[in-house]
Enzyme design. Structure first.
Site, mmCIF file in Angstrom:
data_model
loop_
_atom_site.group_PDB
_atom_site.id
_atom_site.type_symbol
_atom_site.label_atom_id
_atom_site.label_comp_id
_atom_site.label_asym_id
_atom_site.label_seq_id
_atom_site.Cartn_x
_atom_site.Cartn_y
_atom_site.Cartn_z
ATOM 1 N N ASP A 266 0.820 -1.210 0.000
ATOM 2 C CA ASP A 266 0.000 0.000 0.000
ATOM 3 C C ASP A 266 0.859 1.268 0.000
ATOM 4 O O ASP A 266 0.690 2.131 0.839
ATOM 5 C CB ASP A 266 -0.900 -0.064 1.255
ATOM 6 C CG ASP A 266 -1.860 1.108 1.350
ATOM 7 O OD1 ASP A 266 -2.371 1.539 0.304
ATOM 8 O OD2 ASP A 266 -2.075 1.596 2.479
ATOM 9 N N GLU B 274 3.062 -8.583 7.008
ATOM 10 C CA GLU B 274 1.803 -9.158 6.560
ATOM 11 C C GLU B 274 1.914 -10.090 5.356
ATOM 12 O O GLU B 274 1.219 -9.910 4.347
ATOM 13 C CB GLU B 274 0.795 -8.038 6.245
ATOM 14 C CG GLU B 274 0.466 -7.189 7.452
ATOM 15 C CD GLU B 274 -0.664 -6.190 7.188
ATOM 16 O OE1 GLU B 274 -1.158 -6.121 6.045
ATOM 17 O OE2 GLU B 274 -1.042 -5.489 8.136
ATOM 18 N N TYR C 53 -7.000 -3.250 12.044
ATOM 19 C CA TYR C 53 -7.697 -1.974 11.780
ATOM 20 C C TYR C 53 -9.168 -2.124 12.114
ATOM 21 O O TYR C 53 -10.014 -2.074 11.238
ATOM 22 C CB TYR C 53 -7.484 -1.575 10.310
ATOM 23 C CG TYR C 53 -6.067 -1.129 10.058
ATOM 24 C CD1 TYR C 53 -5.706 0.199 10.230
ATOM 25 C CD2 TYR C 53 -5.083 -2.040 9.699
ATOM 26 C CE1 TYR C 53 -4.396 0.619 10.039
ATOM 27 C CE2 TYR C 53 -3.766 -1.635 9.507
ATOM 28 C CZ TYR C 53 -3.434 -0.308 9.687
ATOM 29 O OH TYR C 53 -2.136 0.114 9.507
ATOM 30 N N GLU D 171 0.674 -1.895 14.169
ATOM 31 C CA GLU D 171 -0.086 -0.938 13.345
ATOM 32 C C GLU D 171 -1.497 -0.847 13.888
ATOM 33 O O GLU D 171 -2.081 -1.861 14.291
ATOM 34 C CB GLU D 171 -0.193 -1.391 11.878
ATOM 35 C CG GLU D 171 1.062 -1.220 11.063
ATOM 36 C CD GLU D 171 0.899 -1.645 9.600
ATOM 37 O OE1 GLU D 171 -0.230 -1.548 9.060
ATOM 38 O OE2 GLU D 171 1.902 -2.076 9.015
HETATM 39 C C1 GCB Z 1 -1.485 -2.430 6.638
HETATM 40 C C2 GCB Z 1 -0.194 -2.347 5.952
HETATM 41 C C3 GCB Z 1 0.183 -0.931 5.547
HETATM 42 C C4 GCB Z 1 -1.053 -0.206 5.012
HETATM 43 C C5 GCB Z 1 -2.090 -0.147 6.123
HETATM 44 C C6 GCB Z 1 -3.389 0.520 5.661
HETATM 45 O O1 GCB Z 1 -1.796 -3.386 7.299
HETATM 46 O O2 GCB Z 1 0.862 -2.942 6.667
HETATM 47 O O3 GCB Z 1 1.201 -0.986 4.597
HETATM 48 O O4 GCB Z 1 -0.765 1.049 4.523
HETATM 49 O O5 GCB Z 1 -2.401 -1.446 6.521
HETATM 50 O O6 GCB Z 1 -3.546 1.715 5.852
HETATM 51 O O7 GCB Z 1 -4.210 -0.166 5.080
#
Ligand code: GCB
Length: 666
Positions: free
Chosen positions: A213, A457, A510, A546
């Site tokens: 990403d 990941e 997330y 994260e």
């Molecule tokens: C993740 C990734 C990261 C992305 C982030 C997102 O899990 O490790 O590279 O930018 O999520 O914002 O989706």
């Protein structure tokens, strides 16, 4: 090197590598050290930053440059060239949409006058060092092939003494061809999709697909240097440190090249310019009574104490005595994972920091001192004590600043987006092992680096992932037994095939963002459940590596809606409640995603890039930055209270003074 039709992608990159390897007898294993080029009494350095001639090969097969041998004469004679700044990505500098998203070979060229003193002395070795060329690079000097390198984030170099000494006083032409194509066997991996439906796409149409990403910026991203050493030289220095009842122990190993009969003398200097220890020979241990330890920022009143190790090589040659001098900053510290804790100098360390990207307007991934300093000032303002080099190794100069400022680093390799079954095959594994070797070789001496991260990941639940990660993690531990190893998972504990081998579990999630959109009330429950499940199965310390939410600056909604400032803050707060319940237990850190907004590929999920930054891409704080700042300073104050109780009043006073200074300056 004829490549048919639209085979610009996988075949061309790997084909070129194999062909050059065969032609030049290039060994694929690593050779030599990778000491950062520096000026010392025996070494000189010249940087080749500035404007280079540049040409992208827009031919259908991207092979015109090789067919016409653009390296054999000045690039501008091959056709129109652009002025291209180095260091910088080439994508955002111009106004050309085709160049912005170009895939294939681009050509850089620079004429350089090598100082006469370098070319007249046969006892001088002249090196060309390219700190980062993304992704595959082939280098010629005066039309002669000198080296090539796979991997966009680590330095490589070539001895060009013979070539420049052959033509003293004349301009030397350095040509670098760079291909940004990613294949299932590159790191990071990608795939070229050829669009063959002629009712929808023009002939030979192809696109680069990736599973990560961030935008696949390309070009000469970091400095290009010329530097010298004597022909008998210090090739590598490896330092590891320990502490025994207040005495600092500095173990060293020096590799010398090009002569067997040499003497080595080592001096360790403190900051006041006093020699605190002396050593002789290629391997040994220096003892520093009452050593000043290297402490992380906010863990000690005098963080980041660095000694200077001066290594002097003396060689008796037929032509007389030759000496070479190299100096290395040394931070004396220990790192250990014990039970549920991450110990630095025997004291529990809690990571309160960020994930970053090398990313900014116009420069893309190009190194820029002003940007780097702004980022370090923001980190300190924020009260961040650490970051992860998501998702690739950062510039060497950044690592040096981390040593100087006491910012603790989880050093990640470019193993991001490993999801294709082909990317678990031996050829990929072999490359991953080499990348870890290159990374450890480059960063092993940084006290700020406390852990290696081998991937972000990957699809770690696939069956071949078990062998793959066991091998990569095992190899990394063998390369460097002094640091723990992790990999960053977004899978479930019961199916994760990498977790059994790591020392620390890093998890990304997330909640209320990629699922349960808008349901902020489920976050705490889900974060807690994730921690408990991971811990139950592995009994290892965990870092929330994260978490976050997008916020488009200026969007406000209360009650909070996705993409508003209020929503981003609410998500963070929910995570913090959950983290606070576990952080005195087995959760040893939290790293926000992300430090700043950054560019990604275009997609309906991204609004001119990823907006999960707590700072904008221009490094202005969003509301979440103030929220996090309050939290990080609070945690820092608690940390100092807990570990320095006898000294706590001085510590707190000095911390709040720093904090105040930071507030006043906002
Ligand atoms: C993740 C990734 C990261 C992305 C982030 C997102 O899990 O490790 O590279 O930018 O999520 O914002 O989706």
């Amino acid at each position: 090197m004829q490549v048919a039709g639209a085979m610009v992608g996988a075949l061309w990159v790997t084909g070129a590598a194999a062909l050059w390897a065969a032609l030049c007898g290039r060994a694929l294993a690593l050779e030599g050290g990778m000491l950062y080029p520096q000026e010392t009494p025996s070494r000189e350095r010249k940087d080749l930053n500035g404007l280079w001639d540049f040409r992208a090969d827009f031919s259908e097969d991207r092979n015109q440059g090789f067919r016409e041998r653009w390296y054999q004469r000045p690039l501008r004679e091959s056709g129109p060239v652009l002025d291209m700044p180095v260091p910088s990505s080439f994508n955002d500098v111009g106004q050309d949409r085709k160049l912005y998203s170009f895939i294939g070979w681009v050509w850089y060229e620079r004429q350089v006058l090598v100082p006469r003193s370098w070319t007249q002395d046969p006892g001088t070795r002249v090196m060309l060092r390219i700190s980062s060329a993304h992704y595959y690079a082939i280098v010629w000097v005066n039309g002669v092939h000198v080296t090539e390198h796979e991997g966009g984030h680590l330095p490589f170099e070539a001895d060009i003494s013979k070539l420049v000494q052959f033509s003293p006083g004349e301009l030397n032409r350095i040509t670098i061809a760079i291909n940004n194509t990613l294949t299932p066997h590159t790191l990071p991996p990608g795939i070229i999709e050829h669009m063959t439906d002629s009712s929808r796409y023009p002939k030979y149409y192809f696109v680069q697909k990736t599973n990560f990403d961030f935008f696949n910026y390309a070009g000469l991203h970091r400095s290009v240097f010329l530097y010298t050493t004597p022909v008998s030289y210090i090739d590598d220095v490896t330092v590891t440190t320990d502490v025994d009842q207040g005495t600092g122990l500095v173990n060293y190993e020096i590799v010398v090249k090009s002569n067997e009969n040499f003497e080595l003398e080592l001096l360790l200097w403190d900051k006041e310019g006093r020699v605190v220890a002396k050593g002789m020979g290629a391997r040994g241990q220096l003892a520093v009574p009452s050593a000043q330890l290297w402490w992380p920022y906010l863990m000690h009143e005098q963080p980041a104490y660095l000694y200077t190790l001066e290594v002097t090589l003396v060689v008796q040659t037929g032509a007389g005595i030759v000496s070479d001098v190299y100096t290395l900053p040394v931070g004396i510290r220990t790192v250990e994972v014990v039970h549920n804790q991450f110990l630095i100098n025997g004291k529990p360390f809690y990571f309160h920091g960020v994930n970053k990207h090398e990313d900014a307007d116009i420069r893309g991934k190009g190194f820029d001192w002003a940007l780097v300093m702004k980022d370090f000032n923001l980190l300190r303002w924020l009260g961040a004590n650490s970051f992860r080099t998501s998702h690739y190794p950062y510039a060497e100069e950044v690592m040096q600043l981390c040593d100087r400022y006491g910012i603790v680093v989880i050093d990640e390799c470019p193993g991001v987006g490993i999801v294709l079954p082909e990317s678990f095959k031996n050829i990929s594994l072999q490359h991953h092992l080499e990348v870890m070797e290159e990374l450890v070789r480059r960063d092993k001496n940084h006290p700020s680096v406390v852990m290696w991260s081998v991937a972000n990941e990957p699809v770690s639940w696939l069956a071949p992932a078990a062998y793959y990660f066991k091998t990569v993690i095992g190899h990394t531990k063998a390369l460097d037994p002094t640091r723990p190893v992790t990999f960053v998972s977004n899978s479930r504990p019961e199916v994760d095939r990498g977790a059994p081998y790591v020392d620390v579990i890093c998890i990304n999630n997330y909640y209320s963002w990629y699922h349960d959109y808008g349901h902020l009330e489920v976050i705490q429950l889900q974060v807690n459940a994730a921690f408990e499940n991971w811990y139950k199965l592995y009994q290892k310390p965990i870092i929330q590596s994260e978490y976050g939410a997008d916020n488009i600056p200026g969007f406000h909604q209360d009650p909070p809606l996705m993409f508003s400032e209020e929503y981003q803050k609410f998500v963070l707060q929910q995570y913090h409640f959950a983290l606070d319940q576990k952080r005195k237990d087995y959760v040893i850190g939290e790293l926000i995603w992300n430090f700043a907004d950054f560019m990604t590929d275009q997609s309906p999920r991204r609004v001119i890039g990823n907006k999960k930054g707590i700072f904008t891409r221009q490094r202005q704080p969003k509301g979440s930055a103030f929220l996090l700042r309050e939290r990080y300073w609070k945690i820092a104050n608690e940390t100092i209270f807990a570990f320095q109780s006898s000294d706590s009043f001085t510590m707190l006073a000095s911390l709040s003074k720093q904090s105040q200074h930071h507030s006043n300056s906002t």
